[in-house]
Design an enzyme around this catalytic site. Structure first.
Site, PDB file in Angstrom:
ATOM      1  N   HIS A   1       0.798  -1.228   0.000  1.00 28.03           N
ATOM      2  CA  HIS A   1       0.000   0.000   0.000  1.00 28.03           C
ATOM      3  C   HIS A   1       0.826   1.271   0.000  1.00 28.03           C
ATOM      4  O   HIS A   1       0.321   2.357   0.221  1.00 28.03           O
ATOM      5  CB  HIS A   1      -1.010   0.002   1.148  1.00 28.03           C
ATOM      6  CG  HIS A   1      -1.874  -1.225   1.131  1.00 28.03           C
ATOM      7  ND1 HIS A   1      -2.696  -1.513   0.072  1.00 28.03           N
ATOM      8  CD2 HIS A   1      -1.991  -2.246   1.995  1.00 28.03           C
ATOM      9  CE1 HIS A   1      -3.300  -2.666   0.303  1.00 28.03           C
ATOM     10  NE2 HIS A   1      -2.886  -3.137   1.458  1.00 28.03           N
TER      11      HIS A   1
ATOM     12  N   LYS B   1       2.823   3.513  -2.495  1.00 29.10           N
ATOM     13  CA  LYS B   1       3.035   3.651  -3.933  1.00 29.10           C
ATOM     14  C   LYS B   1       4.514   3.789  -4.234  1.00 29.10           C
ATOM     15  O   LYS B   1       5.256   4.408  -3.470  1.00 29.10           O
ATOM     16  CB  LYS B   1       2.273   4.869  -4.464  1.00 29.10           C
ATOM     17  CG  LYS B   1       0.765   4.647  -4.454  1.00 29.10           C
ATOM     18  CD  LYS B   1      -0.008   5.887  -4.818  1.00 29.10           C
ATOM     19  CE  LYS B   1      -1.503   5.630  -4.655  1.00 29.10           C
ATOM     20  NZ  LYS B   1      -2.275   6.888  -4.693  1.00 29.10           N
TER      21      LYS B   1
ATOM     22  N   ARG C   1      -7.516  16.131  -1.243  1.00 26.30           N
ATOM     23  CA  ARG C   1      -6.277  16.899  -1.039  1.00 26.30           C
ATOM     24  C   ARG C   1      -5.426  16.843  -2.303  1.00 26.30           C
ATOM     25  O   ARG C   1      -5.741  16.117  -3.238  1.00 26.30           O
ATOM     26  CB  ARG C   1      -5.487  16.250   0.097  1.00 26.30           C
ATOM     27  CG  ARG C   1      -5.157  14.790  -0.227  1.00 26.30           C
ATOM     28  CD  ARG C   1      -4.054  14.177   0.587  1.00 26.30           C
ATOM     29  NE  ARG C   1      -3.587  12.965  -0.031  1.00 26.30           N
ATOM     30  CZ  ARG C   1      -4.140  11.765   0.096  1.00 26.30           C
ATOM     31  NH1 ARG C   1      -5.223  11.611   0.843  1.00 26.30           N
ATOM     32  NH2 ARG C   1      -3.638  10.717  -0.531  1.00 26.30           N
TER      33      ARG C   1
HETATM   34  C1  MV4 Z   1      -9.900  -3.478  -2.799  1.00 25.88           C
HETATM   35  C2  MV4 Z   1      -9.210  -4.425  -3.565  1.00 25.88           C
HETATM   36  C3  MV4 Z   1      -9.943  -5.392  -4.199  1.00 25.88           C
HETATM   37  N1  MV4 Z   1     -11.268  -5.422  -4.060  1.00 25.88           N
HETATM   38  N2  MV4 Z   1     -11.226  -3.549  -2.701  1.00 25.88           N
HETATM   39  C4  MV4 Z   1      -6.052  -1.199  -1.086  1.00 25.88           C
HETATM   40  C5  MV4 Z   1      -5.970   0.163  -0.468  1.00 25.88           C
HETATM   41  C6  MV4 Z   1      -7.366   0.525  -0.113  1.00 25.88           C
HETATM   42  N3  MV4 Z   1      -7.580   1.923  -0.323  1.00 25.88           N
HETATM   43  C7  MV4 Z   1      -8.210  -0.318  -0.973  1.00 25.88           C
HETATM   44  N4  MV4 Z   1      -7.382  -1.378  -1.493  1.00 25.88           N
HETATM   45  C8  MV4 Z   1      -7.923  -2.412  -2.197  1.00 25.88           C
HETATM   46  N5  MV4 Z   1      -9.276  -2.497  -2.146  1.00 25.88           N
HETATM   47  C9  MV4 Z   1     -11.880  -4.526  -3.313  1.00 25.88           C
HETATM   48  N6  MV4 Z   1     -13.204  -4.599  -3.176  1.00 25.88           N
HETATM   49  C10 MV4 Z   1      -7.831  -4.344  -3.636  1.00 25.88           C
HETATM   50  C11 MV4 Z   1      -7.174  -3.343  -2.956  1.00 25.88           C
HETATM   51  C12 MV4 Z   1      -5.745  -3.383  -3.069  1.00 25.88           C
HETATM   52  C13 MV4 Z   1      -5.050  -2.431  -3.785  1.00 25.88           C
HETATM   53  C14 MV4 Z   1      -5.703  -1.344  -4.341  1.00 25.88           C
HETATM   54  C15 MV4 Z   1      -5.017  -0.396  -5.024  1.00 25.88           C
HETATM   55  C16 MV4 Z   1      -3.641  -0.535  -5.167  1.00 25.88           C
HETATM   56  C17 MV4 Z   1      -2.976  -1.577  -4.608  1.00 25.88           C
HETATM   57  C18 MV4 Z   1      -3.660  -2.535  -3.902  1.00 25.88           C
HETATM   58  C19 MV4 Z   1      -2.964  -3.597  -3.341  1.00 25.88           C
HETATM   59  C20 MV4 Z   1      -3.662  -4.537  -2.635  1.00 25.88           C
HETATM   60  C21 MV4 Z   1      -5.047  -4.412  -2.491  1.00 25.88           C
END
Ligand code: MV4
Length: 448
Positions: A235, A237, A292
């Site tokens: 998480h 970047k 933001r």
């Molecule tokens: C998710 C997902 C898959 N399905 N929600 C990661 C950070 C948080 N803001 C939400 N995240 C995710 N939510 C659903 N329903 C996968 C992620 C996620 C992810 C999202 C964006 C970039 C990298 C990630 C790495 C692992 C999981």
């Protein structure tokens, strides 16, 4: 324009905001903690004031002291940067009450988007596609099981107060859900002071694509294209780029228009970001909204030629956006990598004194930094010390410039993630533009 503003932040973003202020003739008030007395952002400010001890709770989060300094110095507005107080609705509200302009949206909008359940609700009502799931707090594990059965496994259990990966868990069957429920709730309650959880269908290996919007106080809301932020590690970047190699122009426009619809529906004002998950079939789903300026805003600046900090200031000052959607250009390709002070093997923060620092230079190379030679990187703050942004005529050109820039980048005295960034830039999968959220785990695990 404002004549003087306070920048309630530190590091590279404080320096970045001050640069735009300088070009607009706006005087700057900096703040600093014990650990930051000699920091770069203090040197760049027109005037700077001590706010407290080294820990952020004593300094950069000290709302009353910051408001007091703004009043004493005659600062008309406060720019919160990112992190820290930037999405703190109570702080925005205090500014509103004191007649100090908070450079951001209305406090009520920050509060609404800060609750993942409330933001889901608002987006559903606005007709924005959201991940299949519920938009109310789960009452207990039995309800969670019932809801998961309805949507089908795998599902994701998420804290309403969460974001950025904390308080969320993938569960693949009922047994896992029953096992995960109480622990996740406790972590959410401990970390955010709010144990409310909801549940969504889990989207496997999605792209993380976010749309930059800009909205003034007169109902003009524009999209500034997207940023592809799929390459992350836990998480955090690592690489961001614009445009996304995954989108075609039709989907790009559709997502942009959806983001504008989302921002309009909540009365949004300021620069803002709508995050979407995009699956292999090009379905996209609202994930969350960031109210933001973001760390990765420079890639958008590079392809549009717009200064996002300038437009934040102009909007906060009550100016109208003078250009139309058709006038927002998309020129070339930009990539940003984040340089973290961390051990490349353990990924632990690596504090110390920067003994040598040589930034890459050349056409299409931009450095954003919060440190210089002899700066001390302390364990009190985020370990990101600089950003490298490259721009090329197309993606291939940008990747070449990234590789060359990383080759000449030199930091001594502290450990950094530069070896990992070089591995990413050289990786054939990255060069081919196949950027997905599992990139680091899949291709770089055990490397660097
Ligand atoms: C998710 C997902 C898959 N399905 N929600 C990661 C950070 C948080 N803001 C939400 N995240 C995710 N939510 C659903 N329903 C996968 C992620 C996620 C992810 C999202 C964006 C970039 C990298 C990630 C790495 C692992 C999981």
């Amino acid at each position: 324009m404002f004549s003087k503003i306070l920048i309630a932040n530190r590091g590279e973003i404080a320096a970045r905001i001050m640069r735009t202020c300088m070009s607009l003739g706006v005087r700057t008030v900096g703040i600093y903690s014990d650990a930051d007395a000699k920091a770069l952002h203090v040197q760049l400010a027109d005037e700077a004031y001590w706010v407290g001890g080294s820990r952020v709770a004593e300094s950069y989060l000290n709302m009353e002291r910051i408001i007091e300094i703004a009043k004493q110095t005659g600062a008309e507005a406060i720019h919160p940067g990112y992190g820290l107080l930037s999405e703190n609705a109570a702080f925005a509200k205090r500014c509103e009450a004191e007649g100090i302009v908070f450079i951001g949206p209305a406090s009520g909008v920050i509060a609404q988007m800060g609750s993942k359940i409330e933001s889901r609700k608002a987006m559903e009502a606005a007709g924005v596609p959201v991940v299949p799931g519920i938009a109310h707090p789960l009452s207990d594990v039995e309800e969670a099981v019932e809801v998961a059965d309805r949507f089908g496994y795998p599902v994701m259990l998420k804290a309403s107060a969460g974001g950025g990966g904390i308080g969320m868990q993938v569960v693949r069957d009922e047994a896992e859900l029953r096992k995960a429920y109480a622990g996740n709730q406790k972590r959410a309650a401990d970390f955010f002071g709010d144990g409310a959880m909801y549940l969504e269908k889990f989207i496997e290996n999605p792209h993380h694509i976010e749309i930059q919007v800009l909205a003034d106080s007169f109902g003009n809301t524009l999209f500034l294209w997207e940023r592809e932020c799929s390459i992350q590690r836990r998480h955090q970047k690592v690489v961001e780029e614009a445009p996304s190699p995954f989108l075609n122009s039709e989907l790009r426009i559709k997502m942009g228009q959806t983001a504008v619809q989302a921002a309009r529906s909540i009365g949004y004002r300021n620069a803002g970001t709508i995050e979407f998950l995009v699956d292999d079939q090009h379905n996209f789903y609202f994930l969350e909204m960031n109210t933001r300026l973001q760390v990765e805003h420079p890639v958008t600046e590079e392809i549009t030629g717009l200064d996002l900090v300038e437009w934040q200031l102009r909007i906060a000052n009550g100016e109208r956006l003078p250009f139309r959607q058709e006038e927002v250009s998309l020129d070339g390709h930009a990539i940003e990598v984040r340089i973290y002070a961390e051990d490349p093997k353990t990924f632990f923060p690596s504090p110390g004194t920067v003994q040598k620092l040589v930034f890459p230079e050349g056409p299409g190379v931009r450095n954003e930094t919060g440190v210089n030679e002899q700066s001390v990187v302390t364990p009190f703050y985020d370990p990101m010390i600089a950003k490298l942004v490259v721009k090329g005529s197309d993606r291939q050109d940008a990747v070449k410039r990234l590789q060359a820039a990383l080759d000449t980048y030199q930091v001594e005295g502290i450990k950094t993630n530069l070896p990992m960034l070089r591995d990413v830039a050289q990786h054939p999968v990255f060069q081919a533009g196949h950027t997905t959220t599992d990139f680091v785990a899949k291709y770089l695990q055990g490397k660097s």
